[in-house]
Design an enzyme around this catalytic site. Structure first.
Site, PDB file in Angstrom:
ATOM      1  N   ARG A 119       0.826  -1.215   0.000  1.00 52.27           N
ATOM      2  CA  ARG A 119       0.000   0.000   0.000  1.00 52.27           C
ATOM      3  C   ARG A 119       0.862   1.268   0.000  1.00 52.27           C
ATOM      4  O   ARG A 119       0.528   2.265  -0.644  1.00 52.27           O
ATOM      5  CB  ARG A 119      -0.875  -0.051   1.271  1.00 52.27           C
ATOM      6  CG  ARG A 119      -1.998   0.893   1.298  1.00 52.27           C
ATOM      7  CD  ARG A 119      -2.775   0.751   2.611  1.00 52.27           C
ATOM      8  NE  ARG A 119      -3.615   1.911   2.757  1.00 52.27           N
ATOM      9  CZ  ARG A 119      -4.857   1.992   2.305  1.00 52.27           C
ATOM     10  NH1 ARG A 119      -5.425   0.964   1.734  1.00 52.27           N
ATOM     11  NH2 ARG A 119      -5.539   3.103   2.427  1.00 52.27           N
ATOM     12  N   TYR A 225       1.761 -12.099  -3.397  1.00 49.10           N
ATOM     13  CA  TYR A 225       3.011 -11.350  -3.279  1.00 49.10           C
ATOM     14  C   TYR A 225       2.711  -9.874  -3.528  1.00 49.10           C
ATOM     15  O   TYR A 225       1.764  -9.529  -4.253  1.00 49.10           O
ATOM     16  CB  TYR A 225       4.014 -11.829  -4.341  1.00 49.10           C
ATOM     17  CG  TYR A 225       4.540 -13.230  -4.122  1.00 49.10           C
ATOM     18  CD1 TYR A 225       5.344 -13.534  -3.032  1.00 49.10           C
ATOM     19  CD2 TYR A 225       4.251 -14.253  -5.029  1.00 49.10           C
ATOM     20  CE1 TYR A 225       5.842 -14.818  -2.838  1.00 49.10           C
ATOM     21  CE2 TYR A 225       4.745 -15.536  -4.844  1.00 49.10           C
ATOM     22  CZ  TYR A 225       5.532 -15.817  -3.745  1.00 49.10           C
ATOM     23  OH  TYR A 225       6.016 -17.078  -3.560  1.00 49.10           O
ATOM     24  N   ASP A 305     -13.827   6.764  -0.062  1.00 52.85           N
ATOM     25  CA  ASP A 305     -14.493   6.160   1.093  1.00 52.85           C
ATOM     26  C   ASP A 305     -15.426   7.140   1.797  1.00 52.85           C
ATOM     27  O   ASP A 305     -16.344   6.723   2.496  1.00 52.85           O
ATOM     28  CB  ASP A 305     -13.448   5.682   2.115  1.00 52.85           C
ATOM     29  CG  ASP A 305     -12.910   4.287   1.800  1.00 52.85           C
ATOM     30  OD1 ASP A 305     -13.275   3.725   0.754  1.00 52.85           O
ATOM     31  OD2 ASP A 305     -12.124   3.763   2.613  1.00 52.85           O
TER      32      ASP A 305
HETATM   33  C1  LIG Z   1      -7.948  -4.553   4.913  1.00 50.27           C
HETATM   34  C2  LIG Z   1      -8.230  -3.723   3.703  1.00 50.27           C
HETATM   35  C3  LIG Z   1      -7.788  -4.116   2.448  1.00 50.27           C
HETATM   36  C4  LIG Z   1      -8.076  -3.332   1.311  1.00 50.27           C
HETATM   37  N1  LIG Z   1      -7.629  -3.752   0.096  1.00 50.27           N
HETATM   38  C5  LIG Z   1      -7.920  -3.016  -1.011  1.00 50.27           C
HETATM   39  C6  LIG Z   1      -7.462  -3.437  -2.293  1.00 50.27           C
HETATM   40  O1  LIG Z   1      -6.787  -4.459  -2.438  1.00 50.27           O
HETATM   41  N2  LIG Z   1      -7.794  -2.656  -3.368  1.00 50.27           N
HETATM   42  C7  LIG Z   1      -8.532  -1.514  -3.237  1.00 50.27           C
HETATM   43  O2  LIG Z   1      -8.801  -0.848  -4.253  1.00 50.27           O
HETATM   44  N3  LIG Z   1      -8.962  -1.083  -2.031  1.00 50.27           N
HETATM   45  C8  LIG Z   1      -8.674  -1.809  -0.915  1.00 50.27           C
HETATM   46  N4  LIG Z   1      -9.095  -1.383   0.311  1.00 50.27           N
HETATM   47  C9  LIG Z   1      -9.881  -0.132   0.413  1.00 50.27           C
HETATM   48  C10 LIG Z   1      -8.989   1.106   0.411  1.00 50.27           C
HETATM   49  O3  LIG Z   1      -8.019   1.017   1.415  1.00 50.27           O
HETATM   50  C11 LIG Z   1      -9.837   2.364   0.639  1.00 50.27           C
HETATM   51  O4  LIG Z   1     -11.023   2.277  -0.090  1.00 50.27           O
HETATM   52  C12 LIG Z   1      -9.067   3.616   0.188  1.00 50.27           C
HETATM   53  O5  LIG Z   1      -7.961   3.835   1.026  1.00 50.27           O
HETATM   54  C13 LIG Z   1      -9.993   4.840   0.194  1.00 50.27           C
HETATM   55  O6  LIG Z   1      -9.269   5.979  -0.201  1.00 50.27           O
HETATM   56  P1  LIG Z   1      -9.697   7.414   0.364  1.00 50.27           P
HETATM   57  O7  LIG Z   1      -8.759   8.379  -0.223  1.00 50.27           O
HETATM   58  O8  LIG Z   1     -11.135   7.605   0.209  1.00 50.27           O
HETATM   59  O9  LIG Z   1      -9.425   7.295   1.931  1.00 50.27           O
HETATM   60  P2  LIG Z   1      -8.045   7.112   2.679  1.00 50.27           P
HETATM   61  O10 LIG Z   1      -7.048   6.460   1.803  1.00 50.27           O
HETATM   62  O11 LIG Z   1      -8.398   6.450   3.978  1.00 50.27           O
HETATM   63  O12 LIG Z   1      -7.535   8.581   2.947  1.00 50.27           O
HETATM   64  C14 LIG Z   1      -8.223   9.498   3.765  1.00 50.27           C
HETATM   65  C15 LIG Z   1      -7.219  10.548   4.227  1.00 50.27           C
HETATM   66  O13 LIG Z   1      -7.921  11.635   4.831  1.00 50.27           O
HETATM   67  C16 LIG Z   1      -7.221  12.042   5.989  1.00 50.27           C
HETATM   68  N5  LIG Z   1      -8.187  12.712   6.876  1.00 50.27           N
HETATM   69  C17 LIG Z   1      -9.194  12.154   7.576  1.00 50.27           C
HETATM   70  N6  LIG Z   1      -9.867  13.075   8.270  1.00 50.27           N
HETATM   71  C18 LIG Z   1      -9.270  14.271   8.001  1.00 50.27           C
HETATM   72  C19 LIG Z   1      -9.516  15.620   8.424  1.00 50.27           C
HETATM   73  N7  LIG Z   1     -10.512  15.934   9.285  1.00 50.27           N
HETATM   74  N8  LIG Z   1      -8.710  16.610   7.952  1.00 50.27           N
HETATM   75  C20 LIG Z   1      -7.700  16.325   7.094  1.00 50.27           C
HETATM   76  N9  LIG Z   1      -7.414  15.059   6.672  1.00 50.27           N
HETATM   77  C21 LIG Z   1      -8.199  14.052   7.110  1.00 50.27           C
HETATM   78  C22 LIG Z   1      -6.663  10.735   6.540  1.00 50.27           C
HETATM   79  O14 LIG Z   1      -5.589  10.959   7.438  1.00 50.27           O
HETATM   80  C23 LIG Z   1      -6.234  10.026   5.269  1.00 50.27           C
HETATM   81  O15 LIG Z   1      -4.923  10.360   4.878  1.00 50.27           O
HETATM   82  C24 LIG Z   1      -8.825  -2.136   1.455  1.00 50.27           C
HETATM   83  C25 LIG Z   1      -9.267  -1.744   2.710  1.00 50.27           C
HETATM   84  C26 LIG Z   1      -8.980  -2.525   3.813  1.00 50.27           C
HETATM   85  C27 LIG Z   1      -9.471  -2.074   5.157  1.00 50.27           C
END
Ligand SMILES: Cc1cc2nc3c(=O)[nH]c(=O)nc-3n(C[C@H](O)[C@H](O)[C@H](O)COP(=O)(O)OP(=O)(O)OC[C@H]3O[C@@H](n4cnc5c(N)ncnc54)[C@H](O)[C@@H]3O)c2cc1C
Length: 394
Positions: A119, A225, A305
């Site tokens: 990741r 892997y 998310d």
């Molecule tokens: C166990 C597991 C395995 C996974 N495997 C996969 C996979 O193989 N393939 C795949 O596509 N997805 C996978 N996912 C899903 C993926 O991790 C998430 O969907 C993805 O990280 C979402 O991206 P995002 O940018 O929405 O949120 P995030 O990557 O969580 O980023 C959110 C960011 O916002 C910041 N933030 C939060 N609140 C605030 C605030 N108030 N002010 C400023 N910053 C803030 C956080 O610190 C963080 O950096 C997996 C999830 C899990 C739990």
């Protein structure tokens, strides 16, 4: 902002370079949308609560649908160099190892490669796609206020910033979503994901050239892997858990390897070898959410998310967040005059049916377990060229 700019804005003559967009969250979706919007010529700033980027111990699968977006922001080749390129999605019975379904994943099938990686490699690649000076760390969003076509952002450190539009890419615990829609509704089905990344030398056997999902009666484990050199292994599980453990999702919560191994007793020797080898593990509460009623309000929109959190079972959470980034940039490029709000509605109208469908299938957790699945709509999708809905405006 000068009077001329104000008048240009009112008359819809604001150029992209003049339109400032603040992104809250520098995770997978936030960095991806920073890259797509910058490439489209917008004035972009990213605000991230963390004071530094930590190396979250997890693997991640990038399917062809998200690899097409990553290709568009120049990351396909760098990722190909470091990532593991699985031959197939391989589905096997938990104890006998019988293959129930296999989908080979050559690049030619869906027009882009299928890669598995650490990741942190994906995050570092996304960070490299935007200039470091536009990413502001230690900025935890505390409040938002919309007035006269501008949005004021208030941070926990007492500072304030302004932007023409805000993208809430602040993840599963999104504060932006809460500000727009109030407290979210969660449902806990009593399941957790254990996960670990560790040197493959510890396993003492080859885990195979595919991404393998081992299906048990009420639990599964996915093993692959994470490096081109195949020197690192990752697994992620889904297993029932007594209700007392339920917690907010956390990348840092630890699990107990002994409990994990006990939960997979009797599984195929390849699975047990990986579990016996893992030095420690993390644990993630799997919570479920229904699609949201809407993704934007005025000049504030959600992405990733924050608006479509999903179970990890289809490996599409980050992938769909990255898709969002391409579509949101396209909608903002095609904005009609100053109708940013209409662009946000158009983005939602295009994206929500797809992400809601993925959320539902992912929750059911039967994807590709057996037999032929229609996979073209999922992996064949190209966020850069998929037709955008017409007639959605303010
Ligand atoms: C166990 C597991 C395995 C996974 N495997 C996969 C996979 O193989 N393939 C795949 O596509 N997805 C996978 N996912 C899903 C993926 O991790 C998430 O969907 C993805 O990280 C979402 O991206 P995002 O940018 O929405 O949120 P995030 O990557 O969580 O980023 C959110 C960011 O916002 C910041 N933030 C939060 N609140 C605030 C605030 N108030 N002010 C400023 N910053 C803030 C956080 O610190 C963080 O950096 C997996 C999830 C899990 C739990």
């Amino acid at each position: 902002m000068g009077a001329d700019h104000q008048s240009d804005r009112i008359q819809g003559r604001v150029s992209r370079a003049q339109r400032s967009i603040a992104i809250v969250g520098a995770g997978m979706g936030g960095l991806a949308v920073a890259a797509t919007l910058r490439r489209a010529g917008f004035d972009v700033r990213v605000y991230e609560q963390a004071t530094r980027f930590a190396r979250v111990g997890a693997g991640i699968q990038m399917m062809p649908n998200s690899m097409k977006v990553l290709r568009g922001i120049g990351l396909e080749e760098p990722l190909k160099r470091v990532a593991f390129s699985p031959y197939s999605h391989l589905n096997r019975v938990w104890d006998t190892g019988e293959v129930t379904n296999e989908l080979p994943m050559p690049e030619s099938l869906y027009g882009a490669p299928y890669l598995c990686m650490h990741r942190a490699e994906l995050h570092a690649a996304l960070a490299s796609a935007v200039p470091a000076e536009i990413v502001h760390l230690g900025k935890e969003l505390a409040g938002l206020e919309q007035r006269a076509g501008r949005v004021a952002l208030a941070f926990a450190d007492g500072t304030r910033e302004h932007a023409d539009a805000v993208v809430g890419a602040d993840g599963v615990h999104s504060k932006v979503r809460e500000m727009l829609l109030g407290p979210e509704k969660l449902s806990w089905k009593g399941r957790v994901a254990y996960r670990a990344v560790f040197p493959s030398a510890l396993v003492g056997r080859d885990i195979g050239g595919s991404r393998t999902k081992w299906w048990g009666p009420d639990r599964h484990i996915v093993i692959y892997y994470t490096t081109a050199k195949r020197d690192e292994v990752y697994f992620v599980t889904s297993v029932p858990e007594p209700a007392e453990w339920m917690t907010r999702e956390s990348w840092s919560a630890k699990g107990d390897v002994k409990e994990l191994r006990a939960a997979y007793e009797g599984f195929h020797p390849d699975v047990c070898a990986a579990l016996d080898a893992c030095p420690d593990c993390h644990k993630w509460a799997i919570l479920e959410r229904e699609p949201l009623p809407r993704w934007s309000e005025g000049r504030v929109v959600l992405l990733g998310d924050a608006c479509h959190p999903m179970t990890p079972y289809m490996a599409q959470g980050a992938a769909t967040s990255i898709e969002d980034a391409a579509v949101l940039a396209r909608c903002l490029v095609e904005v009609n005059g100053d109708d940013v709000e209409g662009a946000f509605r158009r983005y939602e109208a295009h994206r929500k049916p797809r992400t809601s469908r993925i959320q539902a299938i992912s929750s059911a957790n039967t994807w590709m377990r057996t037999g032929e699945a229609d996979t073209a709509w999922l992996y064949g999708y190209d966020a850069w060229s998929a037709p955008l809905p017409e007639g959605v405006s303010s």
